[in-house]
Write a protein that holds these residues in place. Structure first.
Motif, PDB file in Angstrom:
ATOM      1  N   GLU A 985      28.810  27.058  34.484  1.00 36.90           N
ATOM      2  CA  GLU A 985      29.133  27.580  35.809  1.00 36.90           C
ATOM      3  C   GLU A 985      30.224  28.646  35.708  1.00 36.90           C
ATOM      4  O   GLU A 985      30.170  29.679  36.390  1.00 36.90           O
ATOM      5  CB  GLU A 985      29.590  26.433  36.715  1.00 36.90           C
ATOM      6  N   ALA A 986      31.218  28.411  34.840  1.00 36.81           N
ATOM      7  CA  ALA A 986      32.281  29.410  34.671  1.00 36.81           C
ATOM      8  C   ALA A 986      31.732  30.702  34.083  1.00 36.81           C
ATOM      9  O   ALA A 986      32.121  31.804  34.488  1.00 36.81           O
ATOM     10  CB  ALA A 986      33.382  28.837  33.771  1.00 36.81           C
ATOM     11  N   LYS A 987      30.826  30.573  33.144  1.00 41.42           N
ATOM     12  CA  LYS A 987      30.219  31.780  32.579  1.00 41.42           C
ATOM     13  C   LYS A 987      29.392  32.517  33.627  1.00 41.42           C
ATOM     14  O   LYS A 987      29.368  33.762  33.656  1.00 41.42           O
ATOM     15  CB  LYS A 987      29.352  31.406  31.379  1.00 41.42           C
ATOM     16  N   ALA A 988      28.739  31.771  34.472  1.00 44.03           N
ATOM     17  CA  ALA A 988      27.968  32.415  35.545  1.00 44.03           C
ATOM     18  C   ALA A 988      28.903  33.176  36.485  1.00 44.03           C
ATOM     19  O   ALA A 988      28.571  34.272  36.974  1.00 44.03           O
ATOM     20  CB  ALA A 988      27.170  31.362  36.313  1.00 44.03           C
ATOM     21  N   VAL A 989      30.071  32.603  36.746  1.00 41.88           N
ATOM     22  CA  VAL A 989      31.047  33.301  37.589  1.00 41.88           C
ATOM     23  C   VAL A 989      31.486  34.597  36.933  1.00 41.88           C
ATOM     24  O   VAL A 989      31.547  35.662  37.570  1.00 41.88           O
ATOM     25  CB  VAL A 989      32.257  32.382  37.857  1.00 41.88           C
ATOM     26  N   LEU A 990      31.779  34.526  35.650  1.00 41.29           N
ATOM     27  CA  LEU A 990      32.203  35.728  34.931  1.00 41.29           C
ATOM     28  C   LEU A 990      31.130  36.802  34.942  1.00 41.29           C
ATOM     29  O   LEU A 990      31.426  38.000  34.958  1.00 41.29           O
ATOM     30  CB  LEU A 990      32.569  35.361  33.487  1.00 41.29           C
ATOM     31  N   LYS A 991      29.896  36.388  34.939  1.00 35.11           N
ATOM     32  CA  LYS A 991      28.808  37.368  34.956  1.00 35.11           C
ATOM     33  C   LYS A 991      28.683  38.051  36.309  1.00 35.11           C
ATOM     34  O   LYS A 991      28.389  39.242  36.394  1.00 35.11           O
ATOM     35  CB  LYS A 991      27.482  36.686  34.585  1.00 35.11           C
ATOM     36  N   ARG A 992      28.926  37.306  37.383  1.00 36.79           N
ATOM     37  CA  ARG A 992      28.635  37.862  38.709  1.00 36.79           C
ATOM     38  C   ARG A 992      29.817  38.578  39.346  1.00 36.79           C
ATOM     39  O   ARG A 992      29.637  39.360  40.279  1.00 36.79           O
ATOM     40  CB  ARG A 992      28.114  36.771  39.645  1.00 36.79           C
ATOM     41  N   ILE A 993      31.026  38.319  38.898  1.00 39.77           N
ATOM     42  CA  ILE A 993      32.165  38.993  39.533  1.00 39.77           C
ATOM     43  C   ILE A 993      32.390  40.355  38.893  1.00 39.77           C
ATOM     44  O   ILE A 993      32.240  40.510  37.684  1.00 39.77           O
ATOM     45  CB  ILE A 993      33.437  38.134  39.449  1.00 39.77           C
ATOM     46  N   PRO A 994      32.757  41.354  39.659  1.00 38.68           N
ATOM     47  CA  PRO A 994      33.004  42.698  39.113  1.00 38.68           C
ATOM     48  C   PRO A 994      34.429  42.816  38.570  1.00 38.68           C
ATOM     49  O   PRO A 994      35.378  43.070  39.325  1.00 38.68           O
ATOM     50  CB  PRO A 994      32.781  43.605  40.318  1.00 38.68           C
ATOM     51  N   VAL A 995      34.597  42.650  37.268  1.00 37.24           N
ATOM     52  CA  VAL A 995      35.917  42.704  36.650  1.00 37.24           C
ATOM     53  C   VAL A 995      36.229  44.158  36.310  1.00 37.24           C
ATOM     54  O   VAL A 995      35.437  44.832  35.636  1.00 37.24           O
ATOM     55  CB  VAL A 995      35.978  41.835  35.382  1.00 37.24           C
ATOM     56  N   ALA A 996      37.381  44.636  36.733  1.00 41.33           N
ATOM     57  CA  ALA A 996      37.789  46.009  36.448  1.00 41.33           C
ATOM     58  C   ALA A 996      38.271  46.120  35.013  1.00 41.33           C
ATOM     59  O   ALA A 996      38.783  45.161  34.434  1.00 41.33           O
ATOM     60  CB  ALA A 996      38.890  46.444  37.415  1.00 41.33           C
TER      61      ALA A 996
END
Length: 1930
Positions: A985-996
């Motif tokens: 689930e944490a990896k899925a979050v990292l994939k979907r959020i736009p990190v600058a």
């Protein structure tokens, strides 16, 4: 129609002529390959593939020696040249069979690398992928789930034949490029039955070919098991298909094959019914071949018996199961785990049918094997039938029935009863049955009751109650009257009787149970053996029929202690019941102590739990224990209880004044049915009076029973209705509203009524007045009245809210309440509701969150987050408590606890619409807290739920600082959480959020730096490579503990960058390099387990991110090189090379500066090889860098020297590819220079590598390198043409000679490459030489060793035969010969050079070799000439017959050139060595062609040349060589050479006569003589005398020291002598032999004697039958007697004499023996020893046939012995006497005609006299004993014994005239002989004991004889069996 030419062209269109079948640009550039990419495989020629395949084949041979059988057909040079397309059908059929066998053998090793190499060769050469597709599939199919299987499929041509149509489905596997799925394969098996047959037959073929392996059996088993179990229907065709393979398998000697078929058979049997015939065959086969696998065989039979209705029942083979080892133990285990009843039944039936009672008894006596009841019934019935018919049978079957009586009493008794009942009124049959029962089962349980006419047990089991009652009374009377001693009853019988009595309690007869209870003895008896059952039966009876007897019985059972725990509890509860209900009985009858007097709480609860004891239990309830038993008391307030019990229970419950208890009682009453509830209604009304009513009603709303909730809501509505106006009931809403979620419509309707009542109340005047506040009375919250933060709503607003809600028909469904609207003006209502939630119980709170499920309001989270943060703290505290090893409540640790459910529901209130509104400072901290903690399942679930709320919209609402915090937490979760779902689930979050990108850069710097240095590092990270690498520690201040803790998060961050698309990703280059530097230089690097993985991630990210627009300073190549040095991991190296390759175009100068560190990095311990792609990267790097290096280097030598010096630093697996690429980049003409520099270092270590490096290039390049290396060793290295401007002079020269002409095999270069090569060549000329002159002596041996080994490389040999390199070969040989000439004094170098020359000329084709040799024969250098002729001789001498026939004309054409050596023009006649070489050349050609009639004359013309060397007095060595050549000419041309015999034979004999001749020369002459004897023996008679003289003289020559050559010479002389004897006629041989014998001296040892004797032996052996008759007499007289007459004679003559005698018949032997006898009597003294020696030897050969003739010489023997006795000191007489005694001994031994008995007395006297001579005594004693054994009679024994006894008294008389010493020796020998006679003959000789006793006694008195006499006495006593002492004393 296809033409013949088209067919031929089509056949030729194979991989040997075309490269591949690609399309477009790839056309002709692809080849099917298992190991390589098709494009790469097309670049490898056949030789390379052959080398690869041979290497793999050699490895397989090491694994399995059976692979050797495939070497000749598949891996030989002939196989290499085989093109199957051009061969006929018969050849291809044979080849297919070999390939099929090879592939079957290869299958077990398919996954190994050697197997891949072999397959690669078979694909290339034999095209198995086209012509042997099914064989290939059979090989690889067991691995269908592997990647290798898919790789092999890509090579197969599945469309090559219509027969392969069934494999078309495999094309799908090739398309997917994934291993074949098992279900996919099974579906194909379902549709195509031939595939099933293929699977079975291939495995069967492996077993037959003895190539089985576990993977194949696993594949077979799993495939067929899945096939049988998953196919829709197993038809008869399916069984018919599989059964042959199964039968073969279970009959196989291979254990694994049997086991596999056992499994398949079991699955097949489970799906279909097999015929009885098949089952019989299966059972017989399984039992027969079970061998040591008894468990598997029996389990298979058990499985068959379970599934097959036709399983054999009376099967004789099945009985053999009992004979299997460990059969009973296996059945024991099987019955414990499986249903073995059918099998045991069939086994018992079979044993009964076969009358195998012993096996049946063993089966029944096994303690753990329990038989099914129906089996026992059958067995008892069968045994009774047998026993009733015959008393004898009854006796035999009695043990079986007795065994059944102990273990299967119930079945036995029931069957016996049925058998008795079946007898009916037949009195005789009943009598017989009773007789059998009494005989076999004469125990208590089967005792006869005469009155009833049946047994005790049968009476107890009789259907008539009267019989049963009578049996009970009978048993009670026997026990009471002591007629039956209970202690003597068998345990089995007692248990049966006791069980039968207990069973009688179920009868309806009223007198049976009282009869039992009335007998204390019977109760005690039954209680002992069935106490628990009796106790339960008595208690059950007593509850319905109370009696004192029952109480007494229960009490006695408790006192006896025979009850188990359950029965004891039941009995105790009953007595407690009696204690309460019948106190007088209890006091009078109960003797068992019930402690305590008042029952415990547990006992009271147990009484209350049973309706029968409920009244008694309630009587024990008091205010003191009501709390402890509240649950069972409340349980009695139920419909199942009686009214009285229910009323008493309710009174007791209401008496408990505790608040919680009253509430529970209230809920329990509300749950009663209507009638019962109506009865309790007055009490309920009393409970609901006053202010506490709502305290009872609100908790009741959470009940699960709808009735309770509806009644509670009804009371609430009633309460609201009767309340005073102005009462505000909104505190009830938090309890009432969640009831709308109930699935029961009645509950929802009741809630609606309450809400309407509320709305109506709010519509009343007090609420609508303007000053209503003063008139309103607000009800306090229920359960949390002290709460201060409760929010109340204006009644008017609340009224409007519910009016809107009621308009939506809330009772319609349970989901309707979720659509309540709280927006705009009703937000106050929501806030009020939310203020109650922290105080509600978890169930109500959870219901409220369901109500609020669709409320998108920020108030839900903002109002409650602090409360739930506190609840989350409870979870965290539980985590800490668990860490401290203290138990934590499940509420706080379990993932599914109510508290966790509520927290998760609260988290879900963060909906996408409100996410951006709730992330204020405090609420953000709450979210962060929820994201932390995963040590307990509860925390992990909260964490996962929180992660689902982090959406891109929420992320965008966060500040940069919050981005950093959340990203850090997410990375922490990914790196540390042990819960996989949370991590995902944490990896899925990292994939979907736009990190600058800024956030990522900041996180990088945070993770790799300490807090104190973070700012500094950020500044440095943005400056590229501004600082030096050495300042890394200053620039990046890392702390080991901090870094170690952050490695996991750093890893997760790097993984994020690898798959995350980030804008401006070029900004990540600098932090990535900084991170790589920090990791590489960290002092604790070795402690990081994930170090290599992190580095690889960094490198992958460097490849991934954009590099556009960056300055070169950003690319820190020195960091990459440092990283290369710091790791040994090949994957890391691969990634580093990829990065370097990608950076080379961007910063070529920086890469160039670091080129050598790239190739000299540390890592010598790397064991595995890199992949092809890594090598391509290295190769590309070299090709990009080396040209620039070449331009910048001072000269090529310097560049090469740099690379060779770095050899030891380059990992072994990369060296070959690196140096190969280097040479190809520079040009193949530099190969020799690189090899020389490498060999100049450590040639021992470098030699193997140099060979591998050389093998990477073509034959022309290798020859060129070897030529240059050889010339270098001759001091002919490349030198500059002129000094001065050498570079300028070299450039045009290089340009004028194109590389194509100078090195034809070199690949064409680009203009830039050509310019570089020219510059390098020019610079090369500036250097004097590759190897300095001072180092040449050291380099020569390793260079020659390298050349020697390189010539043996398979790749070189294969390429040489296909290349046109005659010119290079000639240059090479010439250079080698020049080297030999220059190094003539250097023996080590010379030896190596000669070895190289030998290999060179053997490697050349014969035509090329002969042409080169012919040229070199006439070379001006004599050394070259000699070496050329020597090579010719060596090569021609080793040619096979087939090669000679093939090159006959070419070889014969060299004969004139050979003869030229002897011509005057050659001027070589003074060169002895050259002459010898020429003679050898003639010899070699003669061996091959002289025997052929077409060429005989040519070699006859050569004979004068050879004879000239024999007769002209040349040097001995030349003469010897000429004689060897002559011997071969005689051997080949035979009688044709006889015309020259007179020319060479005298010279040959003169050569023999020469003194001081070398042994080898003599051997050469003997070889010539041998051939003359073999082929020209008919013409040798004139020379035989001289031949004898020469041969015998050489044979007789003595050698001072042992010399193997002399021994060889002697062996050759013996062989020649044997040939003369065998080939020359006796009439020619014998005269010369006689002459030679006559020439021997009369006395003294002559050295020629032994050769003459040996020759005579050969002559005798060669005599034909007629020759024996003609010449035997002369030979005996003139040869053997003459040799025996020599003094001393030679013992070697004896075997020759015996050999002659063995050829004679009796007619010829008689005169010969007479002649021998006359001969000895003519001169007795000198001839007796030889005579008797010959006689001894004859006895050994002809034995008893000689006895009669030997008897004629008895007198001679006696005289000989007498002479020895008279002259004991004369050696000649002693030897003669010894042989005479030996002859007498053997004569007695073989005497069958009583010859010895006729002359017994003189012989005995003579032998006894010989005892006086110590040298003769042992032989004489043995002869006397043998004579005694032979004559075997008392009279004869007396004669012999008397003579011996006389010798024991020689000192008592003077008649012998001997001295004392001789007399003593005589006596000793005589007494010892006496002992030997007794011991040898035994008891028969005891008749002579009386006359022996005095002699023995006399000898014992003599001290000198005492020891010998004592030994004789012991021998006599051994025969007598008693001591002689008593006889001797008399």
């Amino acid at each position: 129609m296809t033409s013949s030419l088209a067919k031929q062209l089509s056949a030729l269109a194979n991989p040997e002529f075309t490269f591949g079948t690609g399309e477009g640009r790839l056309e002709g550039k692809l080849r099917p390959s298992f190991l390589f990419d098709p494009k790469v495989a097309a670049t490898y020629d056949l030789d390379t593939m052959f080398s690869i395949g041979s290497n793999g084949f050699a490895e397989l041979v090491q694994i399995d020696k059976r692979f050797r059988q495939f070497e000749q057909p598949l891996f030989s040079d002939a196989a290499k040249e085989t093109d199957r397309v051009l061969r006929d059908a018969a050849f291809n059929k044979s080849l297919d069979a070999v390939l099929h066998s090879a592939l079957l053998a290869l299958s077990p090793h398919f996954l190994l690398k050697p197997a891949g190499k072999v397959l690669e060769w078979l694909i290339r050469r034999f095209r198995i992928n086209e012509f042997n597709v099914e064989s290939v599939i059979a090989c690889i199919l067991p691995y269908y789930e592997s990647k290798q299987f898919t790789a092999m499929l890509t090579t197969l041509d599945l469309s090559a034949s219509p027969k392969l149509a069934r494999w078309a489905f495999l094309a799908r596997v090739v398309e997917t490029a994934k291993p074949m799925d098992r279900l996919f394969f099974l579906r194909r098996l379902f549709t195509d039955r031939s595939l099933v047959d293929f699977v079975c037959s291939t495995v069967q073929d492996r077993v037959r070919a003895k190539h089985p392996f576990s993977t194949a059996f696993t594949f077979y088993t799993t495939t067929l098991v899945c096939y049988v179990t998953q196919i829709n229907e197993v038809t008869a065709d399916t069984a018919t298909l599989l059964m042959p393979f199964i039968l073969h398998g279970i009959a196989s000697t291979n254990k694994d094959w049997r086991f596999s078929n056992y499994l398949v058979l079991c699955q097949l049997a489970a799906r279909t019914s097999l015929a009885a015939r098949v089952l019989n065959e299966l059972v017989a086969t399984i039992v027969k071949h079970a061998q040591s696998e008894t468990p598997q065989a029996i389990l298979t039979l058990v499985c068959l018996s379970q599934s097959q209705p036709n399983f054999p029942q009376d099967c004789e083979p099945l009985t053999h199961v009992m004979a299997l080892p460990g059969a009973l133990a296996t059945l024991d285990l099987a019955t414990a785990k499986y249903r073995c009843g059918p099998f045991l039944h069939a086994l018992v039936r079979s044993l009964v049918a076969s009358r195998k009672w012993a096996d049946l008894h063993d089966l029944l006596t096994h303690a753990s094997i329990r038989m099914p009841s129906d089996t026992i019934v059958f067995l008892v019935r069968a045994v009774l039938e047998v026993s009733v018919g015959s008393s004898a049978d009854a006796e035999a079957a009695a043990p079986i029935l007795r065994q059944l009586q102990g273990r299967y009493s119930a079945e036995l008794d029931a069957t016996v009863a049925a058998h008795v009942a079946a007898a009916g009124d037949d009195a005789d049959r009943r009598t017989a049955v009773f007789r059998v029962v009494k005989q076999c089962l004469g125990s208590t349980v089967h005792a006869l009751i005469e009155d009833l006419g049946t047994t005790l047990f049968l009476a107890l089991q009789h259907p008539s109650d009267a019989y049963c009652l009578a049996a009970v009374q009978h048993l009670a009377a026997q026990l009471a009257d002591a007629e039956l001693d209970a202690s003597n009853v068998l345990a089995e019988d007692a248990a049966v009787l006791a069980t039968s009595v207990v069973d009688a309690f179920d009868r309806k007869h009223r007198d049976i149970i009282p009869a039992v209870l009335a007998s204390p003895a019977l109760v005690a008896f039954v209680g002992t053996h069935a106490g628990p059952a009796l106790a339960r039966a008595v208690v059950a009876h007593a509850l319905t029929h109370p009696s004192v007897e029952a109480v007494r019985a229960v009490d006695s059972l408790l006192r006896a202690g025979t009850l188990d725990a359950a029965a004891t509890r039941d009995a105790t509860l009953y007595l407690r019941h009696v204690q309460a209900a019948h106190a007088d009985w209890f006091a009078a009858e109960v003797q068992y102590a019930l402690e305590p007097v008042t029952p415990s709480v547990a006992t009271i609860a147990a009484l209350l739990a049973q309706q029968a004891y409920a009244t008694s239990g309630l009587s024990w309830v008091s205010p003191a224990n009501i709390d402890a038993v509240m649950d069972p008391v409340l349980a009695l307030i139920a419909p199942a209880s009686s009214a009285d019990v229910r009323d008493r229970a309710l009174s007791l419950a209401l008496a408990n004044k505790r608040h919680g208890a009253a509430q529970r009682t209230f809920v329990q009453v509300l749950a009663l049915p209507d009638a019962m509830f109506a009865a309790a209604l007055p009490r309920v009304d009393r409970m609901l009076t006053g202010a506490t009513a709502l305290a009872y009603l609100c908790p009741a709303l959470r009940a699960t029973t709808p009735t309770v909730v509806v009644r509670a809501l009804g009371y609430i509505r009633k309460f609201m209705h009767v309340a005073s106006p102005g009462t505000d009931f909104q505190v009830l809403l938090p309890h009432v509203v969640p009831c709308l979620l109930s699935e029961d419509c009645g509950v929802r309707e009741a809630v609606v009524e309450v809400l309407r009542e509320l709305v109506a109340a709010y519509a009343a005047a007090p609420f609508m007045a303007k000053k209503a506040g003063k008139k309103i009375v607000t009800v306090s919250p229920i359960g949390y009245s002290g709460a201060k933060d409760i929010v109340y709503v204006e009644p008017k607003l609340l009224k409007e809210f519910f009016e809107a809600a009621l308009a939506k028909d809330l009772a319609a469904s349970a989901e309707a309440v979720q659509h309540l609207g709280y927006r705009r003006r009703f937000e106050a209502v929501l806030t009020a509701f939310l203020s109650h939630l922290p105080y509600l119980d978890l169930g109500t709170t959870s219901a409220w969150f369901k109500v609020l499920q669709r409320v998108d309001s920020k108030h839900v989270f903002l109002n409650l987050h602090m409360h739930f943060r506190a609840r989350h703290d409870q979870l965290v505290n539980a985590e800490k408590q668990a860490a401290g090893k203290k138990p934590a409540p499940q509420l706080y640790t379990a993932a599914d606890s109510p508290l966790v459910d509520v927290i998760v529901q609260f988290i879900h209130s963060i909906t996408p619409l409100v996410a951006a509104k709730v992330m204020v400072s405090e609420s953000f901290e709450t979210v962060k807290q929820f994201l932390n903690g995963y040590a307990t399942p509860a925390l992990a679930r909260v964490q996962q739920a929180t992660l689902t709320r982090i959406t891109p919209k929420l992320w965008e609402s966060l500040s940069p600082e919050q981005h950093h915090d959340v990203l850090y937490v997410l990375l922490n979760i990914v790196s540390k959480s042990p819960i996989s779902d949370v991590v995902l689930e944490a990896k899925a979050v990292l994939k979907r959020i736009p990190v600058a990108v800024e956030t990522l850069v900041d996180m990088f710097m945070f993770l790799i730096t300490t807090k104190a240095a973070a700012d500094t590092n950020k500044a440095v990270a943005g400056s590229g490579e501004a600082a030096d690498t050495g300042n890394a520690a200053k620039r990046v201040n890392t702390g080991e503990p901090a870094m170690h803790r952050r490695l996991g998060k750093l890893t997760s961050l790097l993984e994020l960058v690898s798959y995350k698309e980030v804008e401006d990703s070029h900004l990540l280059v600098a932090p990535l390099f900084t991170t790589l530097e920090v990791i590489s230089n960290h002092p604790a690097q070795g402690k990081f387990d994930q170090y290599d993985y992190i580095v690889q991630l960094i490198l992958a990210d460097l490849l991934h991110v954009s590099k556009a627009g960056l300055d070169e300073s950003a690319f820190r190549i020195n960091v990459l090189v440092s990283c290369i040095r710091s790791t040994d991991n090949p994957q890391t190296h691969n990634s580093l090379f990829m990065v370097l390759s990608s950076l080379a175009p961007l910063c070529s100068e920086k890469v160039l500066l670091n080129v050598m560190p790239i190739f000299t990095f540390m890592g010598a311990k790397v064991l595995r090889q890199d992949d092809e792609y890594t090598f391509n990267v290295v190769e590309t790097t070299i090709e990009k860098i080396i040209p620039a290096l070449l331009l910048s280097a001072q000269n090529t030598k310097t560049l090469l020297q740099t690379f060779t010096d770095a050899y030891s630093h380059i990992p072994g697996h990369r060296r070959l590819r690196l140096y190969t690429t280097l040479v190809r980049t520079l040009g193949e003409e530099y190969l020799y220079a690189l090899l020389a520099l490498l060999l100049a270092q450590e040639h021992v270590k470098m030699l193997e590598f140099c060979l591998l490096l050389s093998a990477e290039f073509g034959v022309a390049a290798q020859l060129g390198a070897m030529i240059q290396l050889t010339r270098m060793c001759v001091d002919a290295d490349i030198r500059p043409a002129a000094r001065g401007d050498a570079a300028a002079a070299a450039k045009p020269a290089v340009a004028a000679v194109p590389a194509k002409e100078k090195f034809p095999n070199r690949r064409k270069k680009s203009p830039r490459a050509a310019a570089l090569a020219a510059a390098a060549a020019a610079l090369m000329e500036e250097d004097d030489r590759i190897i300095p002159l001072s180092a040449l002596d050291k380099i020569r041996p390793p260079v020659l060793m390298f050349i020697d080994e390189n010539l043996l490389m398979r790749s070189f040999i294969n390429g040489l035969s296909k290349s046109q390199v005659e010119g290079e070969v000639k240059q090479f040989i010439e250079a080698l010969l020049i080297l030999v000439q220059h190094q003539a004094d250097n023996k080590p170098v010379l030896r190596l050079a000669y070895g190289v020359l030998d290999k060179v000329h053997h490697l050349l084709s014969l035509n090329t070799f002969l042409a080169v040799a012919a040229d070199l024969w006439k070379h001006p250098n004599a050394l070259v000439q000699k070496r050329a002729v020597a090579m010719f001789n060596d090569r021609v001498g080793h040619l096979s017959a087939a090669t000679v026939a093939k090159y006959r004309a070419t070889l014969l054409a060299t004969l004139p050139a050979v003869l030229w050596i002897f011509s005057p023009d050659a001027k070589l006649h003074h060169d002895a060595e050259m002459t010898q070489l020429g003679l050898m050349a003639i010899q070699q050609l003669c061996v091959h062609f002289a025997a052929q009639p077409a060429h005989t004359q040519a070699f006859m013309d050569c004979m004068p040349v050879v004879l000239a060397q024999v007769t002209n007095g040349s040097a001995p060595a030349v003469t010897a060589s000429a004689l060897v050549c002559l011997s071969h000419m005689v051997a080949q041309m035979k009688q044709r050479t006889v015309k020259h015999l007179n020319a060479w034979m005298p010279a040959l004999l003169d050569f023999f006569a020469q003194k001081q001749q070398h042994v080898l020369n003599r051997l050469s002459a003997l070889a010539c003589l041998e051939q003359c004897v073999r082929h020209l023996h008919a013409f040798l008679s004139p020379y035989l005398g001289r031949i004898y003289a020469s041969v015998f003289a050489m044979r007789a020559a003595k050698v001072a020291v042992v010399n193997p050559q002399v021994e060889l010479l002697h062996a050759k002389l013996d062989e020649v002598a044997a040939l003369i004897a065998a080939h020359v006629a006796p009439r020619h041989v014998l005269p010369a032999l006689y002459t030679a014998v006559d020439a021997l001296p009369a006395t003294g040892a002559a050295p020629e004697t032994e050769p003459l004797v040996q020759f005579a032996t050969h002559v005798v052996a060669a005599l034909p039958k007629d020759g024996v008759k003609a010449f035997s007499g002369d030979i005996f007289h003139r040869v053997f007697l003459a040799l025996l007459d020599h003094a001393p004679y030679s013992a070697s003559v004896l075997p020759a004499v015996v050999a002659l005698v063995m050829k004679l018949n009796e007619d010829l032997f008689r005169p010969l023996f007479a002649h021998l006898l006359r001969w000895v009597r003519e001169k007795p003294a000198p001839r007796r020893a030889a005579f008797f020696h010959v006689l001894e030897a004859m006895f050994d050969a002809i034995k008893n046939l000689l006895v009669g003739y030997a008897a004629l010489a008895f007198e001679d023997a006696i005289a000989t012995i007498a002479a020895a006795v008279d002259a004991p000191d004369a050696k000649g007489t002693i030897d003669a006497a010894t042989h005479a005694i030996g002859a007498l001994h053997k004569c007695a031994l073989y005497d069958t005609v009583a010859a010895v008995a006729g002359q017994l007395e003189p012989l005995a006297a003579s032998l006894v006299s010989a005892l006086r001579v110590p040298a003769l005594a042992p032989a004489a004693s043995a002869a006397l004993v043998q004579i005694a054994v032979t004559v075997n009679g008392d009279e004869a024994w007396k004669v012999l014994h008397s003579a011996v006894l006389g010798a024991t008294r020689v000192d008592l008389t003077d008649e012998f005239g001997v001295d004392d010493e001789t007399a003593l020796a005589w006596r000793k020998a005589a007494i010892a002989t006496v002992g030997q006679l007794f011991e040898t003959i035994g008891e028969g000789y005891l008749t002579l004991l009386p006359e022996t006793i005095p002699a023995v006694a006399e000898c014992l008195e003599d001290e000198a004889c005492e020891k010998v006499t004592a030994a004789a006495v012991r021998q006599i006593e051994g025969v007598l069996g008693e001591p002689l002492a008593k006889y001797l004393q008399k």
